[in-house]
Motif scaffolding. Structure first.
Motif, short mmCIF file in Angstrom:
data_model
loop_
_atom_site.label_atom_id
_atom_site.label_comp_id
_atom_site.label_asym_id
_atom_site.label_seq_id
_atom_site.Cartn_x
_atom_site.Cartn_y
_atom_site.Cartn_z
N ALA A 204 0.84 -1.20 0.00
CA ALA A 204 0.00 0.00 0.00
C ALA A 204 0.87 1.26 0.00
N LEU A 207 2.23 1.89 -3.40
CA LEU A 207 1.23 2.34 -4.38
C LEU A 207 0.55 3.65 -3.97
N ARG A 209 -1.61 3.99 -1.56
CA ARG A 209 -3.00 3.66 -1.23
C ARG A 209 -3.05 3.15 0.20
N THR A 210 -4.25 2.85 0.70
CA THR A 210 -4.33 2.26 2.04
C THR A 210 -4.37 0.74 1.91
N GLN A 213 -7.71 -0.34 0.65
CA GLN A 213 -7.93 -0.12 -0.79
C GLN A 213 -7.22 -1.17 -1.63
N VAL A 214 -5.99 -1.50 -1.25
CA VAL A 214 -5.23 -2.51 -2.00
C VAL A 214 -5.94 -3.86 -1.92
N ARG A 217 -9.10 -3.75 -4.06
CA ARG A 217 -8.71 -3.74 -5.48
C ARG A 217 -8.31 -5.15 -5.95
N ALA A 238 -13.81 6.19 0.98
CA ALA A 238 -12.42 5.73 0.73
C ALA A 238 -12.42 4.29 0.21
N ASN A 239 -13.33 3.47 0.72
CA ASN A 239 -13.36 2.06 0.31
C ASN A 239 -13.77 1.90 -1.15
N ASP A 241 -12.82 4.12 -3.45
CA ASP A 241 -11.86 4.88 -4.27
C ASP A 241 -10.77 3.92 -4.76
N ILE A 242 -11.20 2.94 -5.54
CA ILE A 242 -10.29 1.84 -5.93
C ILE A 242 -10.35 1.55 -7.42
N PHE A 245 -6.74 2.72 -10.15
CA PHE A 245 -5.38 2.15 -10.12
C PHE A 245 -5.51 0.64 -10.31
#
Ligand SMILES: NC(=O)c1ccc[n+]([C@@H]2O[C@H](COP(=O)([O-])OP(=O)(O)OC[C@H]3O[C@@H](n4cnc5c(N)ncnc54)[C@H](OP(=O)(O)O)[C@@H]3O)[C@@H](O)[C@H]2O)c1
Length: 273
Positions: A204, A207, A209-210, A213-214, A217, A238-239, A241-242, A245
């Motif tokens: 994370a 990248l 990201r959190t 998120q990783v 994704r 936020a969850n 926002d994937i 990427f």
């Protein structure tokens, strides 16, 4: 941007990302969570009779003003209703609490021994009547599938199972794929604990990201449906926002390598509720 969808075996498109509402309290907490998820772009909401928040999910949906046909609403048959042979009544009661005419997906919540076949037949009937657009199962293992499938008319569209970096159940996922059953991940972010897995934290960081998120994704790229729960509007946003990427093949392989067969929830072969 609309969330990606996956085609179920009956031709219905199911969003790959949804909001879970287990342990979201009936009332303002669930209503606000559902409303903010829908506002953020989620279209799939996953509840269950046993979560006791279907009425609030229904209110959140109505408050959003989003047309019903754009939403994908799932709820589940509770075990006691399966044991008492009241699958049909329980499903109609759920519809009533949600204030909906039909469900997009209705699941058998657990493979109640000796009862899941009869319950499935009741779901098939409701499906034929148009009250359920798709029917599925949850917490079914390979041997439960082996009992169910030869005896029923309709192959489940979905199997919702515990799935996260530490529990990937490769044989079960492979079997579902062979059968054309979409796998849906519950506790996908390990109940908020993926940031305790050092490899995910490093990935994370690399990248930007959190860890959550990783992880989400990775599940999207695996072709799963995933339903992280949050009652917090910032985390709900936020969850999701994937979608801007991608994990490389090597990143995917790294995530795949983290399986330790660690269950956070009950074992479908030994549940006592
Ligand atoms: N079929 C089944 O038997 C079954 C079983 C369990 C769950 N489910 C379904 O799957 C859904 C998800 O599973 P789950 O609720 O067990 O676990 P989960 O989604 O893996 O994790 C939820 C927890 O993570 C926290 N969280 C959410 N987003 C976060 C973020 N960005 N950063 C840090 N923490 C975050 C949440 O707290 P906050 O709310 O405070 O954000 C909550 O405590 C459930 O809600 C339910 O719909 C189905």
């Amino acid at each position: 941007m609309p969330h990606p969808t996956i085609l179920l075996n009956n031709g219905l498109a199911m969003p790959q990302l949804g909001l879970g509402v287990w342990r979201s309290a009936e009332g303002a907490e669930t209503e606000t969570a559902v409303a903010s998820a829908l506002d953020t772009g989620y279209r799939l909401i996953d509840t269950a009779t046993i979560y006791r928040n279907e009425a609030s999910v229904g209110r959140g949906i109505r408050a959003s003003g989003i047309p019903r046909e754009d939403l994908f609403v799932t709820t589940k048959l509770w075990n006691q209703d399966a044991r008492e042979d009241r699958a049909r009544e329980a499903c109609l009661e759920s519809l009533d609490r949600l204030g909906l005419d039909y469900l997009d997906l209705y699941l058998l919540h657990w493979p109640v021994p000796g009862k899941f076949l009869a319950a499935w037949e009741a779901l098939e009937q409701l499906h034929a009547e148009g009250r359920l657009r798709a029917i599925g199962i949850s917490n079914f293992l390979v041997h439960h599938l082996a009992v169910l499938l030869p005896r029923v008319q309709t192959t489940p569209a979905v199997n919702q199972i515990e799935f996260h970096p530490r529990l990937q159940s490769p044989a079960l996922v492979r079997r579902c794929r062979e059968l054309g059953i979409v796998v849906e991940a519950w506790s996908p972010i390990m109940r908020g604990k993926v940031d305790e897995v050092p490899e995910i934290v490093s990935l994370a960081q690399r990248l930007g990201r959190t860890p959550v998120q990783v992880t989400l994704r990775w599940q999207i790229q695996l072709g799963l449906v995933t339903i992280p729960k949050s009652a917090n509007p910032d985390r709900i946003r936020a969850n999701a926002d994937i979608f801007d990427f991608e994990l490389s093949e090597a990143d995917m392989a790294l995530m795949d390598s983290l399986d330790t067969n660690l269950r956070l929830g009950p074992d479908p072969d030994h549940f006592d509720f």
